[in-house]
Every structure is written in C-alpha cells, then in structure tokens.
Design an enzyme around this catalytic site. Structure first.
Site, mmCIF file in Angstrom:
data_model
loop_
_atom_site.group_PDB
_atom_site.id
_atom_site.type_symbol
_atom_site.label_atom_id
_atom_site.label_comp_id
_atom_site.label_asym_id
_atom_site.label_seq_id
_atom_site.Cartn_x
_atom_site.Cartn_y
_atom_site.Cartn_z
ATOM 1 N N LYS A 89 4.410 33.722 -13.864
ATOM 2 C CA LYS A 89 4.597 33.755 -15.145
ATOM 3 C C LYS A 89 4.117 32.509 -15.796
ATOM 4 C CE LYS A 89 8.703 33.817 -18.612
ATOM 5 N NZ LYS A 89 9.844 33.651 -18.740
ATOM 6 N N SER B 154 12.198 37.456 -21.616
ATOM 7 C CA SER B 154 10.810 37.068 -21.635
ATOM 8 C C SER B 154 9.788 37.281 -20.441
ATOM 9 C CB SER B 154 10.846 35.511 -22.065
ATOM 10 O OG SER B 154 11.427 34.755 -20.871
ATOM 11 N N SER C 221 15.973 36.259 -18.656
ATOM 12 C CA SER C 221 14.678 36.708 -18.808
ATOM 13 C C SER C 221 13.901 37.249 -17.305
ATOM 14 C CB SER C 221 13.801 35.494 -19.211
ATOM 15 O OG SER C 221 13.802 35.458 -20.409
HETATM 16 N N1 GLN Z 1 16.464 36.403 -24.341
HETATM 17 C C1 GLN Z 1 17.194 35.070 -24.223
HETATM 18 C C2 GLN Z 1 16.517 34.032 -25.328
HETATM 19 O O1 GLN Z 1 15.744 34.464 -25.866
HETATM 20 C C3 GLN Z 1 16.628 34.822 -22.837
HETATM 21 C C4 GLN Z 1 15.453 34.388 -22.545
HETATM 22 C C5 GLN Z 1 15.124 33.691 -21.328
HETATM 23 O O2 GLN Z 1 15.894 33.934 -20.466
HETATM 24 N N2 GLN Z 1 14.065 32.647 -21.300
HETATM 25 O O3 GLN Z 1 16.918 32.887 -25.183
#
Ligand code: GLN
Length: 482
Positions: free
Chosen positions: A74, A149, A173
């Site tokens: 990532k 994400s 995410s």
């Molecule tokens: N959807 C969650 C957020 O927007 C989790 C994102 C993540 O785990 N990086 O914060």
C-alpha cells in the site's frame, strides 16, 4: 498468467522445489498488471526494475515458505527510493530515504515488491475514490468501488494482478476492501506489526496487515511481518510463534459469539443470510454459537470519527510546505506558504477531517467531544473484555452491504461513515479482525464475514478462519480457483 491463480504458499513451494523461479512469477505479475490495470487502477507506481533484481537475488534470502513470492505494498508504507504518495498531491513526489520495518522484513524474506497500491488519500475513506491518482475499480464489477482505504491492495489480489499485498487498517481499511473484493484480509492486534514507516493517519488505531487469497497466505505473511520493533513505541514485545504452523483447522469446543446488534435493520438481507450461514458452518464443524449483546454499537461511529480525526489533525500538521511534500509557489509570506500549500496539497475529504479533528481538540470542546470519546473507548474495551470472557471469537458482517456503485458514497459521507460500523470497534479496542469471503449477493458481489478475537489471539483467530476455508470453497470460487 495461470501461475497467478496459485496462492502465495503454493508459488513459494514451487519456487523452493525449483519448478519455477521467483523471476517467472514476478514477470507474470507485471504481465497481468499490463493487461488489467488500465481498467482496475490498483497501482499508483510500479517498481519493476527493483522487483526483478530482488527476484534474481531472492535465492540468497533466508529460507521461508514465501521466499521469492512477489507482493504489492500500500502506498502509505515507506519504500526506500520508491515514491510513497499516500495517494495525495501533498506527497505525489515524496521518495522516502528509508524502508518501513515491514518492507525491510519483506526484503529479508526474499519477497520482491512489485509496486505501490492505490488507496484513499491518507487512508481516509471507505471506497478508494478519494485518491489523487483516480478511483480504483472493483474487479468483480468495474462500475463498483473496491472498498477502502486499501482498495488497491484488495483489488490487485482479486484481479490476479498480484499474489498478495500489504494494507493498513485504521477503522476497517484491510477488512472492508477484502470483503468487497472477495479476498481474505487480516488486521492484527494493535502492536503486533510495527508501524515504523507507515505514514500515520490515527496512530492509536493504525495497524498494517496482509490481504491475500486465503487465510494460510495471511498467516505466512504474518510470520514475515510480525514482531517487536524498538522503532515503534507501541510495538508489543511478545513472543510470536509461527502463525502458519498454528493452523490446525480444529474448531471443536470453541464458542463463537453472534452479536445481535450486527444483524438488525440496516444490514442487507443477503449479507445477513451469508454471514449466518458461515456461522452455521462453524456449528456443523463442532463450535457452539452463543447469542451476545454489544451495547456500545450505537456509539462506535461518533467515537471513532472523533478520535481518528483528532489524531489525524495532529499527524497531518507536519505537511506545511516547508520540510517536505507539496509546496505552493508564488507565495509572499510564511502564513501564505502554509495556507496555500495545505489548501492545494490536500483533497476535500482530508481537509474536512483535519478541520473536524482540530475542532474536537479545541479548548471549550475538548471535554465535550475528545475526552468523552476516550471514555467511551474505555467502555467499549471493557465490554469486549466481558464478552470475550464467554466467547473465543465473535462473528458478524464486515460491512452492512456489498460494494456500492462508484460515485454513490461521495455525495453521502454520512452513509459512508456508517458503513464502518462493524469494523471500527475492533480498532478502538486494538483487537485482531479477520475478513473471510462467505458468499455473494443476488448481483454476484462478494460478501465478507468478520471474525473478531480478544487481544493477542491472532493465531487462534487465523486458525478459525482456516477451518472455514478448509470446509468450504467460496474463497476459491471467488478467486477463480474452484
Ligand atoms: N473508513 C474509515 C475511515 O475513513 C477507515 C479507514 C482506514 O481504516 N484507514 O476512517
């Protein structure tokens, strides 16, 4: 490209026997990316030259079951000499002078790094649409999002453009994109994998973990990346036994809690059905299902979005156009330099979260929001503790629905935030969480079941997932391997 139907462990075994080389697999990955990534957009950057030289040199690495197997990383995990952008204009040209600890470990294990995968900007989002480098598409239906994400990490594995990947999980995410894309994702106990070199979003919640075709691959990757690291002050110094060797697939006598709040209104009928069937499979394998209550469910979204944005507003204050990152030009004063660099360098979602985070930390509101959220977090931890006194694990959906259409969530942030309801409590309490493909909805889109364990029960949780995948075929079917 047939090679890429194999799991990471299968490929590792073929490489170890000399049937194929690491370069063969790495080549196949680049050919697949060339063929498919213009549609999927899973990659922000490729490191082909580096990966091919790592592949040729992989023989020299210490022996391990994944030696020679390539992996995607990532783009918020620092790679020395290779751009790490966090999918943001702010870091579009940032080349880290160092490797994250997990990247050092991948290299030491002889795993070539093929490239950096796309994501929501600074990991803030649930759809991988806020990337400065364009939205990622779900390989099962290119008109739908892959989740986020770590959408690029899940999509690349699902599309067969990578064997496996590393993602990060602050509020879901890893698990949610794995669920939307029909692959397996694991978020370890907080402190089990070093965060050194992971660009911080919300430091008390962030954790790196694997996304792969199955649980066994996730366990093998955990064996590579887990461990104590003095460079991460929150890294736990516990002995990590081999996660792969812990996979026995025996669930007899285990108690699995089924939280009633996770199967109520607002959850798609197809999702409920598939996850309850998964629970029934456990019962048929010898586990006991126990209905439980999680009273905190109503408060998890506000608690998470207060804590995550508060930490983000502080973590992202370092991007000021001075030390590194995007710098606006035609500037007349230092104040303008800060304001313009941040205004032009960050996207709308990131700016909104910085503002929200600064607000909840500001004097006059700190007690009402931030402090209260910390208190609720303590209650969530205590309530989980009580439930894990009676259960070995919990089962619930990863997300209330399957992957939405591209664009649908951008206009409705509230429903996007609500879709994190079953994943964020796991981060607030620092627990391990596993996302397992368990079915498809009536449109054929993948559904994920989430297994949640008490802190430090990562090996047992992976074993529980392994048992399901030994008894069923859905994860193979979704990967085109059935
Ligand atoms: N959807 C969650 C957020 O927007 C989790 C994102 C993540 O785990 N990086 O914060």
């Amino acid at each position: 490209m047939e090679l890429l139907k194999h799991t990471a462990l299968e490929l590792g075994a073929m490489i170890a026997k000399g049937e194929i080389s690491s370069a063969d697999v790495t080549d196949a990955v680049f050919a697949a990316i060339e063929a498919k990534d213009k549609d999927v957009n899973a990659y922000i950057g490729l490191s082909e030259e580096l990966a091919m030289s790592q592949a040729s040199a992989s023989d020299a690495a210490a022996d391990g079951p994944l030696k020679g197997v390539p992996i995607a990383v990532k783009d918020n995990i620092c790679t020395k000499g290779v751009k790490t952008t966090c999918a943001s204009k702010m870091l579009a040209d940032f080349v880290p002078p160092f490797d994250a600890t997990v990247v050092e470990k991948l290299k030491a294990a002889g795993m070539p790094i093929v490239g950096k995968v796309n994501m929501d900007e600074f990991a803030m989002g649930s759809t991988s649409e806020t990337s400065y480098f364009g939205a990622v598409k779900n390989p099962h239906d290119l008109t739908r999002v892959p989740g986020g994400s770590s959408g690029g990490a899940a999509a690349t594995v699902a599309a067969g453009e990578a064997v496996c990947a590393l993602g990060s999980d602050t509020g879901g995410s890893i698990r949610q994109p794995a669920s939307y894309c029909g692959v397996t994702g694991f978020k370890p106990t907080y402190g089990y994998v070093s965060r050194y070199g992971l660009v911080a979003y919300a430091s008390s919640l962030d954790q790196i973990g694997p996304i792969a075709k199955d649980v066994a691959d996730c366990a093998a990757i955990m064996d590579v990346i887990a461990g104590h690291d003095g460079r991460d002050s929150t890294s736990l110094n516990v002995g990590h036994k081999s996660y792969l060797a812990s996979l026995k697939g025996d669930v007899k006598g285990k108690t699995i809690g089924v939280p009633e709040e996770c199967f109520g209104d607002g959850v798609d009928e197809d999702v409920k059905r598939a996850v309850l069937e998964c629970a029934k499979t456990y019962e048929s394998l010898g586990a006991r299902l126990l209905p439980v209550k999680l009273d905190f469910m109503q408060s998890v979204i506000p608690t998470y979005y207060i804590i995550a944005t508060a930490e983000a507003s502080s973590n992202l204050s370092r991007y000021d156009g001075v030390k590194y990152g995007f710098r606006a030009d035609k500037i007349n004063s230092v104040d303008d330099l800060y304001a313009e660099s941040r205004s032009q360098g960050f996207g709308a979602e990131v700016k909104m979260r910085i503002l929200l985070g600064a607000f909840v930390l500001s004097s006059g509101y700190y007690d009402a929001y931030y402090k209260k959220a910390l208190n609720v977090r303590d209650r969530i931890i205590a309530e989980f503790g009580e439930v894990f006194g009676r259960c070995d694990a919990l089962i619930c959906p990863v997300a209330p629905s399957t992957a939405p259409k591209l664009g649908a969530s951008l206009s409705d942030s509230m429903s996007m935030y609500l879709s994190d309801i079953f994943t964020v409590p796991v981060n607030l309490a620092g627990l391990p969480g596993l996302s397992l493909p368990c079915g498809v909805d009536r449109g054929g889109m993948p559904i994920g079941a989430q297994l949640i364990g008490a802190r430090g029960t990562d090996a047992a949780l992976l074993d529980l997932g392994f048992a399901y995948q030994q008894a069923t075929n859905i994860h193979r079917a979704l990967a085109g391997r059935a």
